[in-house]
Every structure is written in C-alpha cells, then in structure tokens.
Design a protein around this motif. Sequence first.
Motif, mmCIF file in Angstrom:
data_model
loop_
_atom_site.group_PDB
_atom_site.id
_atom_site.type_symbol
_atom_site.label_atom_id
_atom_site.label_comp_id
_atom_site.label_asym_id
_atom_site.label_seq_id
_atom_site.Cartn_x
_atom_site.Cartn_y
_atom_site.Cartn_z
ATOM 1 N N ILE A 225 65.978 2.172 -22.857
ATOM 2 C CA ILE A 225 66.650 2.063 -24.157
ATOM 3 C C ILE A 225 65.702 1.554 -25.223
ATOM 4 C CG2 ILE A 225 67.583 -0.281 -23.892
ATOM 5 C CD1 ILE A 225 70.278 1.287 -24.831
ATOM 6 N N LEU B 85 71.444 -3.502 -16.225
ATOM 7 C CA LEU B 85 70.507 -3.651 -17.326
ATOM 8 C C LEU B 85 69.253 -4.338 -16.806
ATOM 9 C CD1 LEU B 85 73.012 -5.089 -19.950
ATOM 10 C CD2 LEU B 85 72.661 -2.725 -19.306
ATOM 11 N N GLN C 118 73.518 3.548 -14.609
ATOM 12 C CA GLN C 118 74.948 3.471 -14.360
ATOM 13 C C GLN C 118 75.233 3.921 -12.938
ATOM 14 O OE1 GLN C 118 76.937 5.730 -17.352
ATOM 15 N NE2 GLN C 118 77.121 3.935 -18.666
ATOM 16 N N LYS D 77 76.035 -6.420 -23.996
ATOM 17 C CA LYS D 77 76.108 -6.718 -22.573
ATOM 18 C C LYS D 77 75.003 -7.671 -22.167
ATOM 19 C CE LYS D 77 78.402 -2.656 -20.634
ATOM 20 N NZ LYS D 77 79.507 -3.404 -20.031
ATOM 21 N N TRP D 78 73.831 -7.403 -22.727
ATOM 22 C CA TRP D 78 72.692 -8.236 -22.365
ATOM 23 C C TRP D 78 72.981 -9.681 -22.719
ATOM 24 C CZ3 TRP D 78 68.689 -7.284 -19.329
ATOM 25 C CH2 TRP D 78 67.653 -8.200 -19.301
ATOM 26 N N PHE E 206 68.294 0.814 -18.415
ATOM 27 C CA PHE E 206 69.656 0.683 -17.929
ATOM 28 C C PHE E 206 69.962 1.824 -16.976
ATOM 29 C CE2 PHE E 206 72.049 4.074 -19.882
ATOM 30 C CZ PHE E 206 71.207 4.470 -20.907
ATOM 31 N N THR F 109 75.871 -1.585 -27.507
ATOM 32 C CA THR F 109 76.589 -2.002 -26.301
ATOM 33 C C THR F 109 75.619 -2.686 -25.355
ATOM 34 O OG1 THR F 109 77.627 0.139 -26.558
ATOM 35 C CG2 THR F 109 78.332 -1.189 -24.694
ATOM 36 N N PHE F 110 74.432 -2.113 -25.278
ATOM 37 C CA PHE F 110 73.418 -2.712 -24.422
ATOM 38 C C PHE F 110 73.160 -4.153 -24.832
ATOM 39 C CE2 PHE F 110 69.137 -3.805 -23.189
ATOM 40 C CZ PHE F 110 69.042 -3.318 -21.894
ATOM 41 N N GLN F 111 72.967 -4.323 -26.113
ATOM 42 C CA GLN F 111 72.649 -5.668 -26.586
ATOM 43 C C GLN F 111 73.782 -6.624 -26.317
ATOM 44 O OE1 GLN F 111 71.432 -5.554 -30.630
ATOM 45 N NE2 GLN F 111 69.814 -4.099 -30.175
ATOM 46 N N ASN G 173 77.419 -0.869 -15.112
ATOM 47 C CA ASN G 173 76.062 -0.736 -15.648
ATOM 48 C C ASN G 173 75.099 -1.745 -15.038
ATOM 49 O OD1 ASN G 173 76.365 1.280 -17.779
ATOM 50 N ND2 ASN G 173 77.845 -0.196 -18.569
ATOM 51 N N LEU H 147 74.394 4.987 -22.791
ATOM 52 C CA LEU H 147 74.749 3.654 -23.279
ATOM 53 C C LEU H 147 74.124 3.534 -24.650
ATOM 54 C CD1 LEU H 147 76.142 1.189 -21.905
ATOM 55 C CD2 LEU H 147 73.888 0.275 -21.519
#
Lengths: 841, 404
Positions: free
Chosen positions: A775, A800, A791, A735-736, A789, A731-733, A798, A727
């Motif tokens: 991350i 988180l 999966q 999604k978060w 994170f 993208t993490f941010q 995902n 990830l």
Amino acid sequence: MAPPAQSQRSPSPSQPSGKSEVSDLKLQLRQLAGSRAPGVDDSKRELFKKVISYMTIGIDVSSLFGEMVMCSATSDIVLKKMCYLYVGNYAKVNPDLALLTINFLQRDCRDEDPMIRGLALRSLCSLRVANLVEYLVGPLGSGLKDSNSYVRMVAVMGVLKLYHISASTCIDADFPSILKHLMLHDSDTQVVANCLSALQEIWSAEASTSEEASREREALISKPFIYYLLNRIKEFCEWAQCLVLELVTKYVPSDSSEIFDIMNLLEDRLQHANGAVVLATIRVFLQLTLSMTDVHQQVYERIKAPLLTLVSSGSPEQSYAVLSHLHLLVMRAPYVFSSDYKHFYCQYNEPSYVKRLKLEMLTAVANESNTYEIVTELCEYAANVDIPIARESIRAVGKIALQQYDVNAIVDRLLQFLEMEKDYVTAEALVLVKDLLRKYPQWSHDCIAVVGNISSKNVQEPKAKAALIWMLGEYSQDMQDAPYVLESLVENWDEEHSAEVRLHLLTAMMKCFFKRPPETQSALGAALAAGIADFHQDVHDRALFYYRILRYNVSVAERVVNPPKQAVSVFADTQSSEIKDRIFDEFNSLSVLYQKPSYMFTDKEHRGPLEFADELGNLSIGEAANNVVPTQMVEENDKDLLLTTSEKEETKGSRNNGSAYSVPYDGSSTSVFASQTQIESAVSNPTLAGHSPQASFAIDDLLGLGIPAAPAVLSPPQLKLNTKAALDPSTFQQKWRQLPVALSQEISVSPQGVAALTAPQALLRHMQSHSIHCIASGGQSPNFKFFFFAQKFEESSNYLVECVINTSSAKAQVKIKADDQNTSQDFSTLFESALSKFGTS
Amino acid sequence: MISQFFVLSQRGDNIVFRDYRGEVAKGSAEIFFRKVKFWKEDGQEEAPPVFNVDGVSYFHVKVVGLLFVATTRVNVSPSLVLELLQRIARVIKDYLGVLSEDSLRKNFVLVYELLDEVIDFGYMQTTSTEVLKSYIFNEPIVVDAARLQPLGPAAIFMQGTKRMPGTAITKSVVANEPGGRKREEIFVDIIEKISVTFSSSGYILTSEIDGTIQMKSYLTGNPEIRLALNEDLSIGRGGESANDYRSSYGSGAVILDDCNFHESVRLDSFDMDRTLALVPPDGEFPVMNYRMTQEFKPPFHINCLIEEAGHLKAEVILKVRAEFPSNITANTVVLEMPLPKYTTRASFELEPGVTGQRTDFKGANKKLEWDLEKFVGGVEHTLRAKLTFSQELHGEILADSKEI
C-alpha cells in the motif's frame, strides 16, 4: 471641521484633485509650522486629521513628510499621536526622511510623562528602517528598565520589533536575556505576557541556528515556569490567559496527579465569558488526558455544556468558530453529543455557514435512538426556502441512511423527496438513491418503482442525470421502458454538455444491451458511433474501447462492463484518520475551521512560535507514508469522497501511459460514478485491484483479459490468501492505528534478495505474486520501508504488515497486525516464506 | 497574532486601516472585499467569517453593517481573533456612544488611538475600556443618536415605567455630559432569546432560552456591586443529561443548563446565596450568559394557518396570543415570517379597529413583518395576509417567528 467622509468623496474618483489637495495641505502645514499663535494646535489638529484620513483611504501623502515633522514640535499629546501614526506609516518608504524624526522621538523617549515616553518608544520601534536601528538600542534599554509598566510593556514589544528589523542587533544587545529576567520578575502581568510572546517568537526563529535558543525555548515549557504562570493565571488579562494556556498545552506533566492539579486549577476558566479562553482551556484538558481514556471521556462530558453555551451566547461569527470545534469533537465522540442533538437544529435566521455546520453535526450524532427525530427535522429543512441548505439537508438524510440506522424509514423519506417535484430536491435525491442502492441492493424494488416515474427531461443537473442513467442501466431488466428512455437520451447526444453524463450513458447502454439486446442494439450502435465521434477525449476513448471489446468477444465484454457486483460496504472517508488526528492536535486553531492541518495553509516561516512541538511525537503510519509519497498523500486529501486507491493508481497509470490505450476512466472527474465504473472493472480484474504501482502492467493485462491474472499461490500452508484483496489507504491507516501488534520479528533476507532489491518496486511485484499487496513503500538503499496488506481467502479478515529492510545487514524488521489474531502466526510463516523466495525465482 | 486590522463600510471603503506587522500586502482589504461580496456566484450564501486566500487568513465580523476585519498568516485561534474583533467593536462603541459608519468616520483618529493600544505588533494588549481610558486623549465627537434606529433588543419585556429612554443607552461612556455634570447610572439589561418550535398542531417541539445579563456602567469610583439572583436557581452540573433533571426537580425552580461569567465577577458567595459580586469596569459587558432547556411556558403562542387560494395565491392567517397575565404589557413585539423567494406581493388585513399595529412586506429579503406596539397579556391578535407568487407554490411554508 471637514468630516473625513466628505473629503473622501471628492478626491477618490480622480487622482489629480487629490494631488492638488495634498499640495494645498502642504502649504497650510508650512504656514503653521513656525507659528506660535494661540490656538495653533487646534488648526494643526484639523490639518493632521485630514492628512491621516487621506492616508487611510490610500492617497499617498508621503510628500508631506518634512512638513509633518516640522509641525510635530508640540506638547499636545493628541497631535503627537497623530504625527506618530503618520510617521510610522511612511518611514519605511522614506528612510532618509525618517532620520529627521529620530531626533524628536529620542527626545520624547526621555519625557517626564510616561505616556509620552511609551508612545515615542513605540513609534521609534515601528519605523521599520534598517539603518536606524543603532538609535533604537539606547532608548529600548532604558525603556525596559523604566519605572512605569506601560513603558516597559511597550519596550518589550519594541525588542521584538527590533528583532524583526535586525536580528543581530537585538541579540548583540543581549535583549533576550533581559526579557527573560523581566518575564520572571516583573510585577505587571501584561509585561510578563509581552515578554512571553516576544521570547517565543525570537527563540523559535533562532532555534534552528543556535543551540542555546532552542534550549531556552524548551525551558519555557519546563515545570517551574509553567507553574509560575499557572499560579498567576487569574491576574493576567483574558488575552494573555490564552497565551499562557497555549503554552501549557505544550507541557508534559510527569504523572497523573499533576494532570489533575492542573485541571482543577483551570476548571473555572471553563466558565469564562470569553470563548477564546474557554477553548484554550479545553485544549489543555484534551491534550493532558489524551493517554487516559476514561478521564478523556469525562472531559468530553465536562466541556459539553460550556461549549453549547458559547455557541448560543455570542455573535454568529463566534458561534461559527465554536461550532467548528464542536464539530471536530462530535466527529471524534458522536455518542457524547447524541443526546444533545436538539442543540444542532437550525434556526431560520442563522447564517448559512452556521446551518451547514449544524447539518453536518446532526449527521454525525445520528444513532438508533435519535435518527427518527433528526431525519424528521431534516425533512423540514428540505422544504426550506433557502435552496443550498435544502440541498444540504437532503444530502444529510442520505448520509444518515448510509450509516445504517433505520434505513427503512429513510428510504421512504427519500422517495417522498423524489415526488416533491422540485428540481433541486429531485436532483439531490436521485444521487442519494443511487448511492443507497449501491450499498443496499435489497431496496432496489421500491426505489426502481419511483425512479421509473421520473421523467429524464425534468432532471437537468449533470450529477443527478448521471445517477438516473446509472440506475437505468443497472436495473434495465426491472424497468420496462429503460431502453427507450436511454435511446431518447442517445438521440439528444449533441445537446448533452456534460462529459460525465455522456460517459455514463455509454456504460448504461452497454449494460442495457447485455440484458435486453434486441431492444437496445440499434441505440447502442448509435451511442457508440456518437461516442467515437465525440470531441471529449475520455468519451471517445471509452466508446472506442467498448466498440473494440465488443468486436473481440461479447461475453468478455459483458464480464468487463457488467460483472456481478458486491454491495459497497463502506464508502471511503473524506479524510484519513491521520489527518483528523493532526487537526485534533491543532485544536483551537484555524486548522479546525479549514479542516486541514496547518502545514497545508501556512508557509513555513509563518508557522508561528507556538507550533514547535508539532513535529515531535507524531509517528504514525500516515507520517511514514507521507515521507514516501508526499504528492500522492496530499492529492488524496483533496480528492473527493469516494476515490479509491485503484482509481488513483490508474490516474497515475493513464498519465504514464500517455496517449496509448487508457483505461476507461475519466481522470479529471472524481465523481461517485467514475469510481463505480472503476470498481466494476477492478472486480473483473484482480491485478487492477492489486494496487500495483505498475499501471501499465495492469493495463496490458486488462487488454489481454482471458489470461489468468496472477500466478497461483505457491504451496499455501493452512492459510489461503485472497488474490483479489483490496484495501484503501485510509482504511489501512485506521486499522493500523486500532490494531495491536500481533507479531514482531526479524527475518533474514537472502543474499539474492538483497541483490534484487535495488528499488522497492521489485519486491512489490514479487510479494504481489504471493497475494501480499503493497500500500505504500519508499526509501533508498540501504533502508527500505514497506507497508503490505493481505486478505484471507473468502473472508474479509485483513493482515497488515510494516516491513523495514536493511540491505546492508540483510535483515528485515517485520511488524504484523491482524484482524484475526489466531492466524497471525500462519500469516507470518507465509510472509516469511514469500520474502525468502525473493530474488530466487 | 494578527497582521492587519481594518474596518470596511458596506460599499467596501476603508474607514480605518492599521497594519501591525507588515506581513500582508496592502491590497488585502480589496482582496477581502471582493471575496466576501462574490463568495458564491449565485450570491445565495454568505462568506464564512474565516477564510484563507493565498496563505492569508481573513477574519471578519459584521457589526451594524460594518465589516471588522483582521488578517494573519499564522495559524491562530479563530475564536480568539473573532472575539477580539467583537471586543474592538464594543470598545469603540463604548467610546463613541453610537457605532455607525458616520460616527467612525468622524472619530477615526480616536479609533486609531484605540487600535494602537489594543494591539501592539499583532499581540493583544488590553480591551478593557477602563484601562484604555488612561491612554486615550482624543475627545469623541458625539453623533446625533436621534436619527438612529430605535434601540436594539435592550427593552424587551421591561414593564412600562421602568423603561429608560433610548438616548441613555447610546451615550458614550467616556464623554462628559453637556454642562460637565455626570450622572451616576448603571444599566442592567436582561436579554433573553427564546427559541420555540411549534408543531403544526400547536405542541411545543423544542424550547430553549439563551439569556444574558448585560451591564453598562457609568458609575465613578468603581464601587462593588452585588447582584442577587433567584435563590431557586440551580445549575445543571455533573454528568446528568438534559432530560434527567427536568423530572426530578419540582416546579418553580429555575434550572440553568449552563452559564458563564465575565471575568470581573467573583463567585465567592454564589454557591450559598446566589449572589454575584462584581466591580463593574467601565463600558458595556455581559455579566453572565446562560442557557436553559427546561420546559417553560412561552410568553406567546403563535398559530399559523396557510390556505392555498387558487393558482399562485395563498392566504396566511397568523394568530398570536399573549400567555402572560393581563397586567403586563409587552412593548414593541415584532413578528417575522420568511416567505418563499418567489413571493411578489402581499396584502394584509388586520383585525378591525386595532391601533398601533403595522404590517410590512420586505421585498428584498422576502419577509413578512408585523409590529405590535403594545401587547396586553391574555389578548389574541390575528393577521390575514394574502400572498401572490410568481411561481407555483410547492409544499408548505415553514413558519418561524421571532419576537424582539
């Protein structure tokens, strides 16, 4: 009279002639100084003009200071003004001489004519000489009480100037509180506006040291004061209106009826002809409604028309500024503007900076319904005489294709570009076709047929050449003559100047070799030999690496170089959404034009008085990560489009590792291709994709390939996690931001765990063995903060996690967000069990 | 809040330089000019109006070939500064009558005087010519306007007799007429920029009008002025998208997509009888800007035919037809067409027997220009141009055209 244009020509080439003219002037001024003959003012004017014209073009006329002051005893206001201008310019470098002027300036401050009072006061404050401040306080004090608003207006700015020369003098004389009084009671709006600017600047500067100043600063955005300004807003001049509006953005209304009151009051400001007022109003609207989603949407609808009018009514420079803001809005809400796409069509006589923005906007607003028309229009631009714009348009077509609308038609268009036989068109189109193939491998047949017809000799640009070589390598089984084309490229190895192209050539040769060994073998040998002899470090390293891995085991080599590939679903975004939000918060400022938040281009001391609320209320994941690894985050912003995390880890890794085996990766290049190879190798190796901060560990592993990478997941409950999860931070941010918190709980950490947690890295490794990847992490004992994170196995769902561990209390605060809410409980159990094992194994 | 303001000539000389806050080094003008001049090595792209070098942001606008520049270190509103620069240029023009390098150099003391009042310590004070008048004491030195280019877009579709001589427009707002006599005059111009894209088969693809009502007042005593607009005028408001109301309104109505007004305009009776009331301040200012995308009949219809006439040669046939009735005459129509970069030569062939038309090939910016002094309604004119290229021609040439 001698026009300045003429005098400018003679002295500029050689300094000496300028000097002689200056001494000439000196003589003439001296003659006039004592004279009282009629008409003397006119000749003085001429002389003064000359002096000032020299000053403008940069000739040092400070040696005339004494004479100028002597001549200043006059009642002619034009002469006075010129003299003030001169004195203001040179007083700083001649503090001793500046003392000479104090006398006549102070006298003028008591003149009958308010104009002269004002002018003298302004000049007095503009001297910028520290040891003269004592002479300022008196005239300023009386200036602030003057009956004429012009004098008051000047005096207020004078206070600010005084503050910059000597803050303590200004504070000691209690000027800020006088200004505050004026601000609340003066009848002249310009005086009020100046007070506001001055106080904002003074109090912001003082706020860090003085409790009172920061309280006063807060009071500026209190309800009574904001209402006081808003009710009078129409009396202010347009520039002061901007100032007031800017202040209003900082104000937080208590309830929604207040929000609507303010918006109703300000609505007609949207029809103002001054773009600055309109944009400032829009900012107020957007900020006020940020928490009210549906009203926020209505605001978008409402501001659309005024913005589009501004774009078309002003000069190209003004449209540029407005368009940049529109661009920001378009990126946030493409659907709002998707029906107005025709406004973003370029006109042939627009400057390129405007066209460029419009192209980006067209890309952003493209959706199912308008893609066809937009792409048609863009294709027209591709044939444009303006080459940079033509290139840009082709890229825009490609970007739209990657957005997945009506790909079929676009691929045809792109392939037509390839047949246009213009070098730059072919080059751009090649790069795009390659990106498209990575996303939509199903198009390979159509594309390959066309690409195969392109002679590599016609492609000169490194990026395009690299793209072509990649395709040759990747689809060598479908392209009849791929090995021979590659072979001829290898033969011209020495003529290839770009290291990037040579790197790709090596990889392509390898891929081709695995698919069609007999035809490629000899060429591969030549390529590896040439590569090992190459002077470029990365090329050399990669060639050596390929050579050794081939010798070690060919099938392993094939798995490393040419593993089965997944189509790339999403290309990493240029900017993290955190940065974008940050820019949006700074709407109507330079941040929007530069597409960077202000901290990236301004110095701390120049943040300006209006930014004080910025630090508040910006608690996001990015912020946290930012504190943790600031350098990395900043780097990330600057990096190119497709940089993935794994790559970054490796960049770091190869640096840490020094000259030992480095991963086959060109650290300096951030091209599409580099990342492609990276993904290839990353997929083959789970640990690599695992975002391990221990790159050396990953590399050890890469070299020892056959060994199973990670220990098997320990007794998984119902939920199985993907060991190869990947990830990227943005993208993490994202999604978060989007996902709600599914679970929030407190977990106890075992004493052994606490003992083992001396540094964040220890836990990272541990969690990774449970297929939970980190991350971002940071902190120092006793508080550590982690973002993890994971999966789900064989699914792209995902999880988180934000985890804050306090070692002194042996507790961990855990927040879990999940794509699939149903399984978050299972994941939580898994996470808890993994964490509880920390330190025990 | 700005730190410095300066005006540079095309060659990069300082014409006016004013430092307000002393935050930015003195060499900024040079840094700026070098950056603008060499923005991209190939020189194909213009520098954007705002850029940042070492923490200093430079703003510039180009007015009649002069660069008006402001610098700052603070994160300000870009449109504020750009608007201000534009406004400073306009105020200077109001005072000097003509804005040019020559007039600026002759009047630089006056300009300094203006700058002192417009900006104090980096904060904008006022840009109203009216207010400034009481602070300014220098008399403008009038530059002969006769040598200047013929007036700008001011006189497009004015019907013959109503057109004012060009000198009136370039008169200073503050300077007194020779002989101490002052004419009470007010000029109202309606300037419309019409952008139409035709498809190769002659259909209209997009059409848009950007218009502005400019006013320049020389009236004394500031009387109130009422400006009545077409009563059928309506402004597209609310959530309707541009497409909806085209069909729903009958013909004859003029529908503006959007408009904005100068701050002196009061809109009290606008909703009722479409009247704007205003007390015009001195100087030139836009009363109203508007924008419409309603379908309309373009005043001209342009047809362009391109034939490749062998290797390195092409022939362009431009046809333009005036769609307005024959009792109206358009003056000074200019057609421009951008040509490929590698065009080396162009020869023209006008219709036999026409007068008052000029053609020109501008080698520097690769443009074909066709001036038509008088254009009577309903008439069609044709131009044949033979082009020679230095390189083989690919694809077709985009034909855009613009009328001035």
